[in-house]
Design a protein around this motif. Structure first.
Motif, PDB file in Angstrom:
ATOM      1  N   GLU A 147      56.156  21.011 -65.269  1.00  0.00           N
ATOM      2  CA  GLU A 147      55.365  21.211 -64.224  1.00  0.00           C
ATOM      3  C   GLU A 147      54.194  21.798 -64.586  1.00  0.00           C
ATOM      4  N   GLN A 148      54.170  23.104 -65.726  1.00  0.00           N
ATOM      5  CA  GLN A 148      53.026  23.740 -66.041  1.00  0.00           C
ATOM      6  C   GLN A 148      52.235  23.149 -66.798  1.00  0.00           C
ATOM      7  N   SER A 150      51.755  19.720 -66.413  1.00  0.00           N
ATOM      8  CA  SER A 150      50.918  18.756 -65.669  1.00  0.00           C
ATOM      9  C   SER A 150      49.780  19.405 -64.966  1.00  0.00           C
ATOM     10  N   ALA A 151      49.943  20.748 -64.377  1.00  0.00           N
ATOM     11  CA  ALA A 151      49.164  21.648 -63.867  1.00  0.00           C
ATOM     12  C   ALA A 151      48.068  22.023 -64.635  1.00  0.00           C
ATOM     13  N   VAL A 152      48.227  22.295 -65.968  1.00  0.00           N
ATOM     14  CA  VAL A 152      47.191  22.626 -67.068  1.00  0.00           C
ATOM     15  C   VAL A 152      46.188  21.455 -67.208  1.00  0.00           C
ATOM     16  N   VAL A 153      46.836  20.130 -67.015  1.00  0.00           N
ATOM     17  CA  VAL A 153      45.870  19.046 -67.304  1.00  0.00           C
ATOM     18  C   VAL A 153      45.033  18.965 -65.857  1.00  0.00           C
ATOM     19  N   ASP A 154      45.662  19.180 -64.771  1.00  0.00           N
ATOM     20  CA  ASP A 154      45.086  18.834 -63.726  1.00  0.00           C
ATOM     21  C   ASP A 154      43.907  19.939 -63.656  1.00  0.00           C
ATOM     22  N   VAL A 155      44.185  21.298 -63.916  1.00  0.00           N
ATOM     23  CA  VAL A 155      43.147  22.282 -63.879  1.00  0.00           C
ATOM     24  C   VAL A 155      42.065  21.876 -64.741  1.00  0.00           C
ATOM     25  N   THR A 156      42.105  21.331 -65.984  1.00  0.00           N
ATOM     26  CA  THR A 156      41.308  20.980 -66.993  1.00  0.00           C
ATOM     27  C   THR A 156      40.395  19.843 -66.341  1.00  0.00           C
ATOM     28  N   ARG A 157      41.086  18.770 -65.864  1.00  0.00           N
ATOM     29  CA  ARG A 157      40.544  17.649 -65.186  1.00  0.00           C
ATOM     30  C   ARG A 157      39.441  18.099 -64.412  1.00  0.00           C
ATOM     31  N   LYS A 158      39.730  19.120 -63.430  1.00  0.00           N
ATOM     32  CA  LYS A 158      38.673  19.600 -62.356  1.00  0.00           C
ATOM     33  C   LYS A 158      37.825  20.356 -62.788  1.00  0.00           C
ATOM     34  N   LEU A 159      37.628  20.889 -64.056  1.00  0.00           N
ATOM     35  CA  LEU A 159      36.353  21.444 -64.512  1.00  0.00           C
ATOM     36  C   LEU A 159      35.478  20.495 -64.995  1.00  0.00           C
ATOM     37  N   PHE A 160      34.064  20.973 -64.658  1.00  0.00           N
ATOM     38  CA  PHE A 160      33.177  20.090 -65.207  1.00  0.00           C
ATOM     39  C   PHE A 160      33.158  20.047 -66.775  1.00  0.00           C
ATOM     40  N   TYR A 161      32.897  18.830 -67.410  1.00  0.00           N
ATOM     41  CA  TYR A 161      33.025  18.724 -68.766  1.00  0.00           C
ATOM     42  C   TYR A 161      32.614  19.705 -69.684  1.00  0.00           C
ATOM     43  N   PRO A 162      31.302  20.396 -69.447  1.00  0.00           N
ATOM     44  CA  PRO A 162      30.802  21.117 -70.435  1.00  0.00           C
ATOM     45  C   PRO A 162      31.591  22.416 -70.457  1.00  0.00           C
ATOM     46  N   ASP A 163      32.247  22.795 -69.338  1.00  0.00           N
ATOM     47  CA  ASP A 163      32.962  23.993 -69.319  1.00  0.00           C
ATOM     48  C   ASP A 163      34.548  23.987 -69.620  1.00  0.00           C
ATOM     49  N   ARG A 167      39.463  29.202 -73.177  1.00  0.00           N
ATOM     50  CA  ARG A 167      39.155  30.251 -72.368  1.00  0.00           C
ATOM     51  C   ARG A 167      38.978  30.154 -70.701  1.00  0.00           C
ATOM     52  N   ASN A 168      38.174  29.145 -70.564  1.00  0.00           N
ATOM     53  CA  ASN A 168      37.972  28.719 -69.116  1.00  0.00           C
ATOM     54  C   ASN A 168      39.168  28.061 -68.502  1.00  0.00           C
ATOM     55  N   ILE A 169      40.053  27.192 -69.416  1.00  0.00           N
ATOM     56  CA  ILE A 169      41.358  26.747 -68.770  1.00  0.00           C
ATOM     57  C   ILE A 169      42.279  27.822 -68.598  1.00  0.00           C
ATOM     58  N   ALA A 170      42.664  28.555 -69.423  1.00  0.00           N
ATOM     59  CA  ALA A 170      43.498  29.840 -69.184  1.00  0.00           C
ATOM     60  C   ALA A 170      42.915  30.503 -68.132  1.00  0.00           C
ATOM     61  N   GLY A 171      41.603  30.793 -67.719  1.00  0.00           N
ATOM     62  CA  GLY A 171      41.158  31.559 -66.590  1.00  0.00           C
ATOM     63  C   GLY A 171      41.584  30.642 -65.202  1.00  0.00           C
ATOM     64  N   GLU A 172      41.447  29.512 -65.385  1.00  0.00           N
ATOM     65  CA  GLU A 172      41.774  28.716 -64.209  1.00  0.00           C
ATOM     66  C   GLU A 172      43.100  28.580 -64.152  1.00  0.00           C
ATOM     67  N   CYS A 173      43.852  28.529 -64.920  1.00  0.00           N
ATOM     68  CA  CYS A 173      45.328  28.561 -64.827  1.00  0.00           C
ATOM     69  C   CYS A 173      45.836  29.856 -64.197  1.00  0.00           C
ATOM     70  N   ILE A 174      45.414  31.145 -64.585  1.00  0.00           N
ATOM     71  CA  ILE A 174      45.588  32.144 -63.714  1.00  0.00           C
ATOM     72  C   ILE A 174      45.360  32.062 -62.323  1.00  0.00           C
ATOM     73  N   LYS A 175      44.090  31.642 -62.059  1.00  0.00           N
ATOM     74  CA  LYS A 175      43.578  31.814 -60.492  1.00  0.00           C
ATOM     75  C   LYS A 175      44.438  30.677 -59.874  1.00  0.00           C
ATOM     76  N   LYS A 176      45.026  29.581 -60.335  1.00  0.00           N
ATOM     77  CA  LYS A 176      45.820  28.788 -59.844  1.00  0.00           C
ATOM     78  C   LYS A 176      47.458  29.089 -59.732  1.00  0.00           C
ATOM     79  N   GLY A 177      47.880  30.162 -60.106  1.00  0.00           N
ATOM     80  CA  GLY A 177      49.084  30.582 -60.524  1.00  0.00           C
ATOM     81  C   GLY A 177      49.790  29.650 -61.434  1.00  0.00           C
ATOM     82  N   VAL A 178      49.240  28.965 -62.307  1.00  0.00           N
ATOM     83  CA  VAL A 178      50.145  28.412 -63.231  1.00  0.00           C
ATOM     84  C   VAL A 178      50.892  29.156 -64.166  1.00  0.00           C
ATOM     85  N   ILE A 179      49.966  30.221 -64.523  1.00  0.00           N
ATOM     86  CA  ILE A 179      50.644  31.455 -65.309  1.00  0.00           C
ATOM     87  C   ILE A 179      50.365  32.835 -64.891  1.00  0.00           C
TER      88      ILE A 179
END
Length: 220
Positions: A147-148, A150-163, A167-179
């Protein structure tokens, strides 16, 4: 036998030259192949190419090269995408990213897109395909649950590719409650420990395939 290879972000020219002696050029852009065909090589290797900042290499110019009896090998990034699309015309596809596109496991251009330094060609962001396989390795090692992962991939996919960076992926994972907040440093460490640079791996395979083709043609 003359071989021209377009790369720079998946593998730098210095490292590439250690594998295959060829004429190396920056990531391919629209009309680069058409211009090259004014004095065509026997083999063209397409690894990297521009996507969104400039016009991408057109299908037609690659088809024209193939019809002109030029061998075209692709993999890693833009080369993998175009090879999956132009296989019926004779373009040779190599590597896991190519197989992912060919099978339909991934479809979007932005799976392999990165930003890069125009002078050094060094990648400044992470391609989604690398994240997919890195996360898969982490899941297989028991670092992430299914589950985690899949969530990390989904978080990454939704980030604009230059971003897209760890560090950004981990930050978004915290915001989304993945970790949780306290797990950020561990996740960053795990990203690096289990990192899979599939674009570089496939770039090496492209160069080795071209080398093998040259050797086999020299024997004939």
């Amino acid at each position: 036998m003359r071989a021209v290879v377009y790369t720079g972000t998946s593998i730098n020219h210095s490292d590439a030259m250690k594998i295959l002696e060829a004429e190396y050029r920056p990531p391919v852009r629209r009309d680069d192949i058409r211009k090259l065909m004014k004095s065509p090589p026997e083999i063209i290797g397409i690894i990297d190419g521009v996507f969104f900042d400039s016009a991408a290499v057109a299908h037609r110019e690659i088809i024209e090269a193939l019809r002109g009896s030029v061998i075209v090998v692709g993999g890693g990034s833009m080369g993998a995408l175009r090879a999956s699309e132009l296989e019926p015309y004779g373009m040779i596809g190599v590597g896991r990213v190519y197989e992912m596109y060919r099978s339909g496991a991934v479809e979007s251009d932005d799976e392999v897109a990165v930003t890069f330094n125009d002078e050094t060609m060094e990648a400044l962001s992470l391609p989604l395909v690398n994240i997919r396989l890195t996360v898969k390795a982490m899941q297989e090692a028991g670092v992430l649950t299914g589950e985690q992962a899949s969530a990390v991939v989904d978080v990454t996919r939704k980030l604009f590719y230059p971003d897209r960076n760890y560090r950004n992926i981990a930050g978004e994972c915290i915001k989304k409650g993945v970790i949780g907040d306290k797990e950020k440093d561990k996740l960053l460490g795990d990203f690096r420990n289990y990192e899979v640079d599939v674009k570089r791996e496939d770039a090496v395979l492209v160069l080795e395939r071209i080398k093998n083709i040259i050797q086999s043609l020299a024997v004939e």
